[in-house]
Design a protein around this motif. Structure first.
Motif, mmCIF file in Angstrom:
data_model
loop_
_atom_site.group_PDB
_atom_site.id
_atom_site.type_symbol
_atom_site.label_atom_id
_atom_site.label_comp_id
_atom_site.label_asym_id
_atom_site.label_seq_id
_atom_site.Cartn_x
_atom_site.Cartn_y
_atom_site.Cartn_z
ATOM 1 N N ALA A 1 17.547 40.131 53.070
ATOM 2 C CA ALA A 1 16.444 40.545 53.940
ATOM 3 C C ALA A 1 16.956 41.241 55.201
ATOM 4 N N VAL A 2 18.001 40.667 55.807
ATOM 5 C CA VAL A 2 18.561 41.281 57.018
ATOM 6 C C VAL A 2 19.212 42.616 56.681
ATOM 7 N N GLN A 3 19.961 42.653 55.584
ATOM 8 C CA GLN A 3 20.597 43.896 55.167
ATOM 9 C C GLN A 3 19.563 44.981 54.915
ATOM 10 N N LEU A 4 18.494 44.629 54.225
ATOM 11 C CA LEU A 4 17.453 45.606 53.926
ATOM 12 C C LEU A 4 16.780 46.093 55.200
ATOM 13 N N THR A 5 16.532 45.188 56.141
ATOM 14 C CA THR A 5 15.900 45.571 57.401
ATOM 15 C C THR A 5 16.763 46.559 58.179
ATOM 16 N N VAL A 6 18.054 46.246 58.284
ATOM 17 C CA VAL A 6 18.972 47.124 59.028
ATOM 18 C C VAL A 6 19.104 48.480 58.345
ATOM 19 N N ASP A 7 19.291 48.470 57.022
ATOM 20 C CA ASP A 7 19.477 49.729 56.301
ATOM 21 C C ASP A 7 18.204 50.568 56.270
ATOM 22 N N LEU A 8 17.050 49.907 56.161
ATOM 23 C CA LEU A 8 15.786 50.646 56.207
ATOM 24 C C LEU A 8 15.595 51.308 57.566
ATOM 25 N N ALA A 9 15.890 50.564 58.619
ATOM 26 C CA ALA A 9 15.782 51.129 59.964
ATOM 27 C C ALA A 9 16.709 52.323 60.124
ATOM 28 N N CYS B 1 30.113 61.862 56.264
ATOM 29 C CA CYS B 1 29.858 60.822 55.269
ATOM 30 C C CYS B 1 30.733 61.029 54.041
ATOM 31 N N ALA B 2 30.907 62.296 53.627
ATOM 32 C CA ALA B 2 31.727 62.586 52.454
ATOM 33 C C ALA B 2 33.181 62.167 52.683
ATOM 34 N N VAL B 3 33.721 62.525 53.835
ATOM 35 C CA VAL B 3 35.096 62.140 54.171
ATOM 36 C C VAL B 3 35.220 60.619 54.249
ATOM 37 N N ALA B 4 34.184 59.970 54.798
ATOM 38 C CA ALA B 4 34.197 58.507 54.906
ATOM 39 C C ALA B 4 34.221 57.865 53.519
ATOM 40 N N PHE B 5 33.449 58.420 52.564
ATOM 41 C CA PHE B 5 33.456 57.889 51.201
ATOM 42 C C PHE B 5 34.849 58.000 50.576
ATOM 43 N N VAL B 6 35.463 59.162 50.716
ATOM 44 C CA VAL B 6 36.801 59.354 50.148
ATOM 45 C C VAL B 6 37.800 58.396 50.795
ATOM 46 N N ALA B 7 37.739 58.277 52.127
ATOM 47 C CA ALA B 7 38.658 57.393 52.850
ATOM 48 C C ALA B 7 38.455 55.934 52.430
ATOM 49 N N LEU B 8 37.193 55.518 52.295
ATOM 50 C CA LEU B 8 36.905 54.144 51.871
ATOM 51 C C LEU B 8 37.396 53.909 50.448
ATOM 52 N N THR C 1 28.410 46.684 61.126
ATOM 53 C CA THR C 1 29.758 47.218 60.933
ATOM 54 C C THR C 1 29.717 48.293 59.850
ATOM 55 N N PRO C 2 30.150 49.524 60.162
ATOM 56 C CA PRO C 2 30.076 50.605 59.168
ATOM 57 C C PRO C 2 30.844 50.285 57.899
ATOM 58 N N GLY C 3 30.258 50.623 56.774
ATOM 59 C CA GLY C 3 30.882 50.413 55.479
ATOM 60 C C GLY C 3 30.266 51.356 54.459
ATOM 61 N N PRO C 4 30.648 51.247 53.170
ATOM 62 C CA PRO C 4 30.116 52.148 52.142
ATOM 63 C C PRO C 4 28.593 52.155 52.063
ATOM 64 N N ASP C 5 27.975 50.978 52.147
ATOM 65 C CA ASP C 5 26.518 50.903 52.034
ATOM 66 C C ASP C 5 25.837 51.663 53.165
ATOM 67 N N MET C 6 26.272 51.394 54.392
ATOM 68 C CA MET C 6 25.661 52.056 55.548
ATOM 69 C C MET C 6 25.873 53.563 55.484
ATOM 70 N N MET C 7 27.076 54.007 55.123
ATOM 71 C CA MET C 7 27.359 55.431 55.042
ATOM 72 C C MET C 7 26.531 56.103 53.953
ATOM 73 N N PHE C 8 26.298 55.390 52.863
ATOM 74 C CA PHE C 8 25.507 55.959 51.773
ATOM 75 C C PHE C 8 24.054 56.147 52.204
ATOM 76 N N LEU D 1 29.843 48.003 42.858
ATOM 77 C CA LEU D 1 31.236 48.342 42.579
ATOM 78 C C LEU D 1 32.154 48.125 43.781
ATOM 79 N N ASN D 2 31.652 47.426 44.765
ATOM 80 C CA ASN D 2 32.471 47.081 45.923
ATOM 81 C C ASN D 2 32.985 45.647 45.742
ATOM 82 N N PRO D 3 34.224 45.466 45.280
ATOM 83 C CA PRO D 3 34.724 44.107 45.018
ATOM 84 C C PRO D 3 34.807 43.250 46.276
ATOM 85 N N LYS D 4 34.862 43.898 47.428
ATOM 86 C CA LYS D 4 34.908 43.123 48.667
ATOM 87 C C LYS D 4 33.603 42.361 48.884
#
Length: 207
Positions: A160-168, A193-200, A22-29, A124-127
């Motif tokens: 581990a799963v997060q790192l695998t997905v983000d590395l890929a 990505c820039a617009v997504a960061f501002v929107a998030l 699911t797209p979020g700040p981490d994936m967009m970064f 810094l993502n309280p969620k």
């Protein structure tokens, strides 16, 4: 494995995979670093994000995350700090969309700052604090062994799963951009990505 059933672990892993896709700040970064600089910057950004999540997991095990989530003032402060960080990151990216490639981030193609920024994006993502507090304990079984050990195991699997997905994502997007992308394609991804960061950031500030 600490008495946790195969069905519990399978359900947990399936839930993690769905959440990671699911797209979020981490994936967009991670995507922004990979397409703007190179695959190495994307991979380093993924490592920074994973390190941030490891801190969240450690906080859950230590009980700190529950304290933060229960304190409206502290939680609000973190929420506003995270929102401001995302908005500033997005505005800076928009301002620099005309500069792509290694020169835009220094000799190492931006990788020197990718880890630190990935770490901050996650911390810094309280969620992520609320998620860690609400999600991990759901899969803990009191009769399956020490609760702290179960939380550590579940948290390690999550990282581990997060790192695998983000590395890929980072390696794949970086290599695609280098082989097939042109400057116009890279600028489009930068702007997205820039617009997504501002929107998030705005969404996070709005609660």
């Amino acid at each position: 494995m600490l008495g946790l059933s195969a069905a519990t672990l399978a359900g947990y892993l399936a839930a993690i995979v769905v959440l990671m896709l699911t797209p979020g700040p981490d994936m967009m970064f991670v995507l922004a670093n990979a397409t703007r600089y190179d695959a190495r910057a994307g991979a380093v950004a993924a490592l920074g994000v994973a390190a941030g999540e490891a801190v969240h997991v450690a906080a859950v095990v230590a009980g700190l995350a529950t304290v933060i989530a229960a304190s409206p003032v502290l939680f609000t402060a973190i929420r506003w700090a995270g929102a401001a960080y995302l908005i500033v990151l997005g505005l800076r990216a928009l301002r620099g969309t005309g500069r792509t490639g290694p020169a835009a981030g220094g000799p190492d193609g931006g990788a020197s700052r990718a880890f630190r920024r990935g770490l901050l994006t996650n911390l810094l993502n309280p969620k992520m604090i609320l998620f860690s507090v609400a999600f991990l304990p759901q899969f803990v079984r009191p009769d399956a062994g020490p609760v702290a050990a179960q939380l550590m195991l579940l948290g390690a699997l999550f990282v581990a799963v997060q790192l695998t997905v983000d590395l890929a994502l980072g390696l794949g997007a970086g290599r695609f951009a280098r082989r097939w992308g042109d400057s116009r394609w890279s600028r489009r991804v930068d702007r997205l990505c820039a617009v997504a960061f501002v929107a998030l950031g705005v969404r996070l500030a709005a609660g």
